[in-house]
Design an enzyme around this catalytic site. Structure first.
Site, PDB file in Angstrom:
ATOM      1  N   ASN A 116     -13.331   3.116   7.522  1.00  0.00           N
ATOM      2  CA  ASN A 116     -12.179   2.900   6.947  1.00  0.00           C
ATOM      3  C   ASN A 116     -11.257   3.680   7.951  1.00  0.00           C
ATOM      4  OD1 ASN A 116     -12.638   5.679   6.032  1.00  0.00           O
ATOM      5  ND2 ASN A 116     -11.172   5.180   4.324  1.00  0.00           N
ATOM      6  N   GLY A 169     -17.500  -2.903  -1.527  1.00  0.00           N
ATOM      7  CA  GLY A 169     -17.257  -2.018  -0.334  1.00  0.00           C
ATOM      8  C   GLY A 169     -16.778  -0.519  -0.528  1.00  0.00           C
ATOM      9  N   ALA A 170     -15.957  -0.511  -1.830  1.00  0.00           N
ATOM     10  CA  ALA A 170     -15.784   0.727  -2.442  1.00  0.00           C
ATOM     11  C   ALA A 170     -17.004   1.400  -2.906  1.00  0.00           C
ATOM     12  CB  ALA A 170     -14.711   0.963  -3.290  1.00  0.00           C
ATOM     13  N   TYR A 206      -6.607   3.329  -9.054  1.00  0.00           N
ATOM     14  CA  TYR A 206      -5.546   3.885  -8.969  1.00  0.00           C
ATOM     15  C   TYR A 206      -4.257   3.276  -9.436  1.00  0.00           C
ATOM     16  CZ  TYR A 206      -3.751   3.345  -4.145  1.00  0.00           C
ATOM     17  OH  TYR A 206      -3.229   2.494  -3.234  1.00  0.00           O
ATOM     18  N   SER A 242       0.985  -1.316  -0.049  1.00  0.00           N
ATOM     19  CA  SER A 242       0.122  -0.106  -0.045  1.00  0.00           C
ATOM     20  C   SER A 242       0.789   1.263  -0.006  1.00  0.00           C
ATOM     21  CB  SER A 242      -0.894  -0.139   1.250  1.00  0.00           C
ATOM     22  OG  SER A 242      -1.608   1.338   1.253  1.00  0.00           O
ATOM     23  N   LEU A 243       0.359   2.383  -0.748  1.00  0.00           N
ATOM     24  CA  LEU A 243       1.033   3.557  -0.732  1.00  0.00           C
ATOM     25  C   LEU A 243       0.397   4.689   0.201  1.00  0.00           C
ATOM     26  CD1 LEU A 243       1.198   4.187  -4.679  1.00  0.00           C
ATOM     27  CD2 LEU A 243       3.135   3.264  -2.941  1.00  0.00           C
ATOM     28  N   LYS A 297     -13.610  -3.521   6.794  1.00  0.00           N
ATOM     29  CA  LYS A 297     -14.562  -2.405   7.034  1.00  0.00           C
ATOM     30  C   LYS A 297     -16.089  -2.492   7.651  1.00  0.00           C
ATOM     31  CE  LYS A 297     -12.239  -0.188   2.883  1.00  0.00           C
ATOM     32  NZ  LYS A 297     -12.532   0.893   1.888  1.00  0.00           N
ATOM     33  N   GLY A 318      -8.552   7.493 -10.472  1.00  0.00           N
ATOM     34  CA  GLY A 318      -8.696   7.010  -8.835  1.00  0.00           C
ATOM     35  C   GLY A 318      -7.800   7.552  -8.278  1.00  0.00           C
ATOM     36  N   ASP A 337     -13.601   7.028   2.614  1.00  0.00           N
ATOM     37  CA  ASP A 337     -13.975   6.818   1.357  1.00  0.00           C
ATOM     38  C   ASP A 337     -14.784   7.675   0.561  1.00  0.00           C
ATOM     39  OD1 ASP A 337     -11.940   4.851   1.291  1.00  0.00           O
ATOM     40  OD2 ASP A 337     -13.285   3.202   1.967  1.00  0.00           O
TER      41      ASP A 337
END
Length: 290
Positions: A97, A139-140, A232, A20-21, A76, A253, A112
């Protein structure tokens, strides 16, 4: 959380979060504000823990001095029963989140939704919002659907391979937005529906590096449409690239990724970060292949 706290210890709980970034995105921005801020991924796969252990992990981390967490798939929804307080929008969405620990209590938020709302307002200002087609109701998808309706969309059409999930999501959203029209359609119907809508939002995984391709057939995509993507990695998905080539206004994204990080950072520290700087950092990391 006091902005004068000496340091912040933050975690990211979820499956497959090691790449993850989000941690470096938070840490570099914290450096700009001269904050001591350490952000560590807690990968359920790496530590061999099921998602159902999210409550145990939160409590153990609180004892070890953690200040806050970001929560991602598949925790989540599971995390909600372990929280002392949940923000109204997170309760309405049915997902959290971001969790902040204050005085030994767990407070849940959903950035989000707010992050996508910010991205839409800043990245696609004044686009028509009468009718929008959304692909993905997971979820998103739950968060961005809420954000779309909260931003003024009058008619939202949800499409998901799991038609039951799309129907349940539509019913839940109708409870929160009784004056809006929320309907569902099948993936087979989606390409024809483009002719009836102002905008298209992809909240499905199609377009990610490991799920390449287009989320639907784009014969009916016209320059009048606006197109947004939640994916993204890559930031220029095939959907975004194709829409841009057709003359559409687009929202990649990376905008939502930055928007949710901006809001989480502010919730955790009380300091509003520089969104432009964070987006530049995100794009630098993506270009470097991190």
């Amino acid at each position: 959380m006091s902005t004068t706290a000496q340091s912040y210890l933050v975690g990211l709980i979820g499956d497959g979060v090691m790449p993850s970034l989000t941690p470096p995105l938070h840490e570099r921005e914290a450096d700009q504000h001269r904050l001591r801020y350490l952000y560590r991924p807690i990968d359920l796969t790496e530590i061999h823990r099921p998602a159902q252990d999210v409550g145990q992990l939160l409590r153990a981390a609180a004892e070890l001095g953690y200040n806050a967490f970001n929560i991602t798939h598949p925790c989540k929804q599971l995390v909600m029963e372990h929280l002392d307080e949940i923000s109204p929008n997170a309760a309405s969405i049915g997902a959290v989140n971001t969790v902040v620990i204050r005085d030994g209590k767990f407070h849940g938020h959903n950035t989000d939704a707010s992050g996508f709302g910010w991205a839409l307002a800043t990245g696609l200002p004044q686009v028509p919002l009468e009718t929008v087609l959304q692909l993905g109701a997971g979820g998103a998808g739950a968060a961005v659907a809420y954000a779309l309706l909260d931003s003024g969309v009058r008619h939202l059409i949800l499409v998901d391979p799991d038609e039951q999930r799309a129907g349940q999501r539509a019913a839940a959203l109708s409870q929160n937005f009784p004056n809006r029209q929320i309907s569902t359609a099948t993936p087979q119907q989606a390409p024809q529906l483009l002719a009836q809508v102002d905008g298209l939002l992809n909240a499905s995984p199609i377009g990610m590096h490991h799920h390449p391709g287009l989320p639907l057939e784009l014969t009916n995509l016209e320059p009048r449409h606006w197109v947004a993507d939640c994916v993204y990695r890559p930031v220029d998905t095939e959907l975004i690239t194709t829409a841009r080539e057709r003359g559409c206004r687009v929202l990649d994204g990376g905008n939502m990724a930055v928007g949710q990080a901006v809001d989480a950072f502010e919730i955790i520290t009380g300091i509003r970060p520089d969104a432009v700087r964070m987006r530049e950092h995100l794009l630098q990391m993506l270009e470097a292949g991190l």
